[in-house]
Design an enzyme around this catalytic site. Structure first.
Site, PDB file in Angstrom:
ATOM      1  N   GLU A 168       5.511  -1.019  13.826  1.00 14.44           N
ATOM      2  CA  GLU A 168       6.543  -0.920  13.437  1.00 14.44           C
ATOM      3  C   GLU A 168       6.196   1.219  14.379  1.00 14.44           C
ATOM      4  O   GLU A 168       5.447   2.124  12.864  1.00 14.44           O
ATOM      5  CB  GLU A 168       7.884  -0.624  13.169  1.00 14.44           C
ATOM      6  CG  GLU A 168       8.499  -1.709  12.762  1.00 14.44           C
ATOM      7  CD  GLU A 168       9.965  -1.945  14.073  1.00 14.44           C
ATOM      8  OE1 GLU A 168      10.151  -1.152  14.617  1.00 14.44           O
ATOM      9  OE2 GLU A 168       9.258  -3.261  14.481  1.00 14.44           O
TER      10      GLU A 168
ATOM     11  N   GLY B 169       4.388   3.005  10.945  1.00 18.11           N
ATOM     12  CA  GLY B 169       4.183   4.829  10.648  1.00 18.11           C
ATOM     13  C   GLY B 169       3.898   5.064  12.177  1.00 18.11           C
ATOM     14  O   GLY B 169       4.153   4.048  13.273  1.00 18.11           O
ATOM     15  N   SER B 170       2.546   5.642  12.495  1.00 20.96           N
ATOM     16  CA  SER B 170       2.210   6.154  13.653  1.00 20.96           C
ATOM     17  C   SER B 170       1.370   4.837  14.419  1.00 20.96           C
ATOM     18  O   SER B 170       1.119   4.057  14.550  1.00 20.96           O
ATOM     19  CB  SER B 170       1.267   7.409  13.024  1.00 20.96           C
ATOM     20  OG  SER B 170      -0.100   6.966  13.142  1.00 20.96           O
TER      21      SER B 170
ATOM     22  N   GLU C 151       4.862  10.696  21.790  1.00 20.49           N
ATOM     23  CA  GLU C 151       6.206  10.648  21.092  1.00 20.49           C
ATOM     24  C   GLU C 151       5.137  12.215  20.171  1.00 20.49           C
ATOM     25  O   GLU C 151       3.436  11.948  19.968  1.00 20.49           O
ATOM     26  CB  GLU C 151       5.864   9.483  19.944  1.00 20.49           C
ATOM     27  CG  GLU C 151       6.673  10.533  19.174  1.00 20.49           C
ATOM     28  CD  GLU C 151       6.294   9.334  17.389  1.00 20.49           C
ATOM     29  OE1 GLU C 151       5.313   9.193  16.822  1.00 20.49           O
ATOM     30  OE2 GLU C 151       7.511   8.823  16.580  1.00 20.49           O
TER      31      GLU C 151
ATOM     32  N   LYS D  50       1.009  -0.993  -0.221  1.00 16.82           N
ATOM     33  CA  LYS D  50      -0.119  -0.206   0.294  1.00 16.82           C
ATOM     34  C   LYS D  50       0.661   1.052  -0.156  1.00 16.82           C
ATOM     35  O   LYS D  50       1.188   1.477   1.344  1.00 16.82           O
ATOM     36  CB  LYS D  50      -0.811  -0.470   1.478  1.00 16.82           C
ATOM     37  CG  LYS D  50      -1.303   0.929   1.698  1.00 16.82           C
ATOM     38  CD  LYS D  50      -2.457   1.884   1.048  1.00 16.82           C
ATOM     39  CE  LYS D  50      -2.994   3.007   1.774  1.00 16.82           C
ATOM     40  NZ  LYS D  50      -1.770   4.390   2.327  1.00 16.82           N
TER      41      LYS D  50
ATOM     42  N   CYS E 160      11.094   8.085  14.082  1.00 24.80           N
ATOM     43  CA  CYS E 160      10.707   7.491  15.318  1.00 24.80           C
ATOM     44  C   CYS E 160      11.801   7.480  16.462  1.00 24.80           C
ATOM     45  O   CYS E 160      11.323   6.756  17.576  1.00 24.80           O
ATOM     46  CB  CYS E 160      10.413   5.878  14.532  1.00 24.80           C
ATOM     47  SG  CYS E 160      11.786   5.194  13.907  1.00 24.80           S
TER      48      CYS E 160
ATOM     49  N   GLY F  68      -2.179   4.734  13.098  1.00 23.98           N
ATOM     50  CA  GLY F  68      -2.572   4.381  12.560  1.00 23.98           C
ATOM     51  C   GLY F  68      -2.064   2.346  12.240  1.00 23.98           C
ATOM     52  O   GLY F  68      -2.872   1.437  12.313  1.00 23.98           O
ATOM     53  N   GLY F  69      -1.197   2.360  13.055  1.00 31.55           N
ATOM     54  CA  GLY F  69      -0.601   0.679  13.565  1.00 31.55           C
ATOM     55  C   GLY F  69      -1.654   0.461  14.372  1.00 31.55           C
ATOM     56  O   GLY F  69      -2.072  -1.074  14.329  1.00 31.55           O
TER      57      GLY F  69
HETATM   58  P1  NAP Z   1       1.075   7.027   9.537  1.00 33.73           P
HETATM   59  O1  NAP Z   1      -0.438   8.608   9.241  1.00 33.73           O
HETATM   60  O2  NAP Z   1       0.364   6.346  10.784  1.00 33.73           O
HETATM   61  O3  NAP Z   1       1.376   6.434   8.258  1.00 33.73           O
HETATM   62  C1  NAP Z   1       1.494   5.215   7.610  1.00 33.73           C
HETATM   63  C2  NAP Z   1       0.148   4.809   6.725  1.00 33.73           C
HETATM   64  O4  NAP Z   1       0.105   4.239   7.180  1.00 33.73           O
HETATM   65  C3  NAP Z   1      -0.136   5.411   5.988  1.00 33.73           C
HETATM   66  O5  NAP Z   1      -0.011   4.028   4.203  1.00 33.73           O
HETATM   67  C4  NAP Z   1      -1.107   5.555   6.326  1.00 33.73           C
HETATM   68  O6  NAP Z   1      -2.254   6.181   5.337  1.00 33.73           O
HETATM   69  C5  NAP Z   1      -1.495   4.354   6.476  1.00 33.73           C
HETATM   70  N1  NAP Z   1      -2.275   4.768   8.191  1.00 33.73           N
HETATM   71  C6  NAP Z   1      -2.480   5.050   8.774  1.00 33.73           C
HETATM   72  N2  NAP Z   1      -3.442   4.912   9.416  1.00 33.73           N
HETATM   73  C7  NAP Z   1      -4.135   4.358   8.817  1.00 33.73           C
HETATM   74  C8  NAP Z   1      -5.551   3.674   9.187  1.00 33.73           C
HETATM   75  N3  NAP Z   1      -6.454   3.973  10.415  1.00 33.73           N
HETATM   76  N4  NAP Z   1      -5.991   2.857   8.663  1.00 33.73           N
HETATM   77  C9  NAP Z   1      -5.478   2.461   7.483  1.00 33.73           C
HETATM   78  N5  NAP Z   1      -4.194   3.203   6.885  1.00 33.73           N
HETATM   79  C10 NAP Z   1      -3.889   3.861   7.375  1.00 33.73           C
HETATM   80  O7  NAP Z   1       2.661   7.380   9.774  1.00 33.73           O
HETATM   81  P2  NAP Z   1       3.184   8.614   8.960  1.00 33.73           P
HETATM   82  O8  NAP Z   1       2.705  10.270   9.559  1.00 33.73           O
HETATM   83  O9  NAP Z   1       3.372   8.340   7.880  1.00 33.73           O
HETATM   84  O10 NAP Z   1       4.925   7.969   9.358  1.00 33.73           O
HETATM   85  C11 NAP Z   1       5.176   9.515  11.209  1.00 33.73           C
HETATM   86  C12 NAP Z   1       5.028   7.907  11.796  1.00 33.73           C
HETATM   87  O11 NAP Z   1       5.995   6.831  11.796  1.00 33.73           O
HETATM   88  C13 NAP Z   1       6.011   9.136  13.316  1.00 33.73           C
HETATM   89  O12 NAP Z   1       5.041   7.918  14.189  1.00 33.73           O
HETATM   90  C14 NAP Z   1       6.786   8.031  13.482  1.00 33.73           C
HETATM   91  O13 NAP Z   1       7.805   7.615  14.933  1.00 33.73           O
HETATM   92  C15 NAP Z   1       6.221   6.314  12.785  1.00 33.73           C
HETATM   93  N6  NAP Z   1       7.569   5.868  12.309  1.00 33.73           N
HETATM   94  C16 NAP Z   1       8.213   4.639  12.402  1.00 33.73           C
HETATM   95  C17 NAP Z   1       9.181   3.693  12.585  1.00 33.73           C
HETATM   96  C18 NAP Z   1       9.483   2.431  13.190  1.00 33.73           C
HETATM   97  O14 NAP Z   1      10.120   1.809  12.588  1.00 33.73           O
HETATM   98  N7  NAP Z   1       8.845   2.592  14.021  1.00 33.73           N
HETATM   99  C19 NAP Z   1       9.910   4.204  11.191  1.00 33.73           C
HETATM  100  C20 NAP Z   1       9.727   5.265  10.648  1.00 33.73           C
HETATM  101  C21 NAP Z   1       8.567   6.097  11.030  1.00 33.73           C
HETATM  102  P3  NAP Z   1      -2.966   7.512   5.154  1.00 33.73           P
HETATM  103  O15 NAP Z   1      -1.265   8.557   4.913  1.00 33.73           O
HETATM  104  O16 NAP Z   1      -3.539   7.693   4.058  1.00 33.73           O
HETATM  105  O17 NAP Z   1      -3.039   7.760   6.675  1.00 33.73           O
END
Ligand code: NAP
Length: 532
Positions: A265, A241-242, A395, A184, A302, A245-246
């Site tokens: 993650e 991701g967040s 965070e 995706k 992250c 979302g996770g």
């Molecule tokens: P995000 O908003 O959670 O988006 C990640 C992906 O998940 C996107 O494709 C998003 O689509 C999808 N998504 C999010 N919520 C969803 C839901 N409820 N249902 C279905 N799909 C959903 O994260 P981000 O803003 O791209 O990245 C920033 C976050 O990632 C920070 O919190 C950071 O700490 C974390 N991160 C973690 C790591 C690690 O390795 N632990 C590494 C890098 C980043 P949409 O954009 O359409 O919402």
């Protein structure tokens, strides 16, 4: 290469829906062509069904063929040249050198997984030879090894458009295991995703992988990700991701009639403990390195250090003052996209209203909202302030951190006990501090996936021993990593063969050990064959 805005379902391009979205350049506020189509239910079904039909032919390919596929991906990524870097930079605001370093990381981890597959011991082959004379019951011949689980759905994060997206270690570890992948695409960088996906498809064609081993779907609405995780053809999913979302996708994965693991993650506060030995020896240089770590990549990691703890003292005051000055002189910079920028701005506005913290310092120059710029912020609080406000343990994605002054080593340990799970925990100190604060180290070993001494958690080494994970809410499965070659363990499961004819066993379990892999034979590690 002309970008199409279409889904890549195996070798077919598709764009059934008239609902579209486009990427934006966050620094310029301009829209980037082309428009990308929302995936429909039938396109999602087509991608997963193709992945399902590709699973058996893909897993049956010799290990050498899968390794060649991975090496071909690394070559195709390099062949994309500047086009990949330019598009990633335009879609995220990352400077070009940052994009180049992400590409280097992709090449490194992709080749590492190729070598892992060639070396072969990741299958964890185990053989317990039979003993027909054993009483009261004869002992059977029992052998086991790891096998791929099936098609994997992968969601990348916005902050690593090259290194933790289509070309991330999630994808490469799934391929290494023998699992087809449906991505995706992140709606923040769909063009980067399309370029990367076309490189993967070219590598698949060149190495004659079955069609369906890889597909790419776009979508801005959560409906696409939700429908994908619900699809019965999937065996597992990986998400970066967040927390929101996770967590949402984790619940969907668990609520399916047949639940699947969803390896999420997520973010964490990554606490840093400044112990007295370090502050006495070098409080100014630690303040320099801390603010560099805090602001690198506009704090969009992250592993960003979100909480810093030290004992109230002259040295702690010196450290705080130097950190304040460094933050003041850091110039605001562009964040990844308007959504992340908005979340940061409202998070900062909320912090400024809280009684539990006071503002210690911020970038002197005003941020320009039209360029999605973020200023750096430093807050401070006490043990009581922190323990009385659970939101300070969460965070806030961006260049912001809170300094916590503690009254005693016991207070510091008490705070550590209340921390949520984290990807990392860092100690700055002299070696003698580690002995003096053994209780703190004990606690942190329970709380974090990676312990760092006199460094910072940002900048994760890509290597065999890396662990990038941690207890919830850092991840949904603390046993696994998403970076480093152990990431393959998320996509494999043990299968056991009892009294199975030698010639019909998987090659790594056969008596002669034709691939020469390390195996556990009657409890001993060896590469020797078995006399049949
Ligand atoms: P995000 O908003 O959670 O988006 C990640 C992906 O998940 C996107 O494709 C998003 O689509 C999808 N998504 C999010 N919520 C969803 C839901 N409820 N249902 C279905 N799909 C959903 O994260 P981000 O803003 O791209 O990245 C920033 C976050 O990632 C920070 O919190 C950071 O700490 C974390 N991160 C973690 C790591 C690690 O390795 N632990 C590494 C890098 C980043 P949409 O954009 O359409 O919402």
């Amino acid at each position: 290469m002309t970008l199409t805005g279409k889904h890549l379902i195996g070798n077919r391009e598709s764009s059934e829906s008239s609902e579209t979205f486009s990427a934006a350049n966050p620094a310029l506020g301009t829209t980037l062509e082309p428009r990308y189509h929302e995936a429909t239910e039938s396109e999602i079904d087509a991608a997963v069904s193709l992945a399902t039909s590709a699973f058996d032919p893909f897993r049956r390919r010799l290990a050498e063929a899968r390794a060649d596929f991975l090496d071909a991906i690394a070559n195709e990524v390099l062949a994309l040249g500047d086009e990949l870097l330019d598009r990633a930079s335009a879609e995220t605001g990352h400077p070009l050198p940052r994009c180049a370093s992400e590409r280097d990381r992709v090449v490194l981890h992709t080749r590492q997984f190729a070598e892992l597959v060639r070396e072969g011991s990741w299958v964890d082959a185990r053989i317990d030879l039979p003993d027909p004379t054993r009483r009261p019951l004869p002992k059977p011949d029992v052998r086991s090894l790891m096998q791929p689980v099936g098609p994997i759905a992968i969601f990348g994060a916005s902050n690593f458009p090259i290194a933790i997206s289509v070309l991330g270690a999630d994808t490469m570890s799934a391929f290494a295991a023998g699992c087809p992948v449906v991505i995706k695409a992140h709606p923040g960088h769909p063009g980067t995703c399309e370029l990367a996906a076309r490189a993967v498809l070219r590598a698949a064609a060149a190495t004659r992988m079955p069609e369906g081993v890889f597909s790419l779907l776009h979508g801005k609405s959560h409906a696409v990700g939700t429908a994908l995780v619900r699809h019965p053809g999937l065996a597992a999913a990986a998400f970066t991701g967040s927390l929101a979302g996770g967590r949402a996708l984790f619940q969907i994965a668990n609520a399916r009639p047949i639940p699947i693991p969803l390896y999420a993650e997520m973010g964490s506060v990554n606490p840093v403990f400044m112990l007295p030995g370090a502050l006495k020896a070098r409080s100014a240089s630690i303040a320099d390195s801390f603010v560099t770590a805090l602001t690198t990549g506009v704090g969009q990691f992250c592993t960003n250090p979100g909480l810093v703890l030290g004992l109230e003292s002259e040295e702690w005051s010196d450290f705080s003052e130097k950190a304040r000055k460094n933050v003041a002189s850091w110039s605001p910079a562009t964040m990844l996209h308007a959504g992340i920028h908005g979340a940061y701005e409202s998070g900062i506005a909320a912090l400024l209203q809280r009684e539990s913290v006071e503002l210690l310092g911020r970038s002197a120059r005003e941020a320009d909202p039209a360029k999605c710029e973020a200023a750096a912020y430093l807050f401070r609080t006490t043990q009581q302030g922190l323990l009385g406000d659970p939101t300070l343990f969460e965070e806030l994605f961006g260049p912001v951190s809170t300094l916590v002054g503690c009254g005693s080593p016991e207070d510091m340990i008490a705070i550590a006990e209340t921390l949520d799970g984290s990807l990392s925990a860092t100690i700055h100190g002299a070696e003698t501090d580690l002995a003096d604060y053994a209780g703190l180290v004990e606690v942190l070993q329970r709380k974090a996936g990676r312990l760092i001494f006199n460094g910072y958690p940002v900048g994760i080494e890509v290597c065999h021993s890396m662990h990038h994970g941690g207890p919830y809410p850092a991840t949904t499965h603390s046993h696994f990593t998403s970076i480093g070659t152990r990431a393959i363990r998320r996509f494999i499961r043990p299968v056991c063969y009892q009294d199975w004819p030698d010639a019909m066993l998987p090659i790594e379990l056969q008596n002669a050990n034709p691939r020469g892999v390390w195996r556990m034979l009657n409890g001993q590690k060896t590469r020797d064959g078995v006399v049949g």
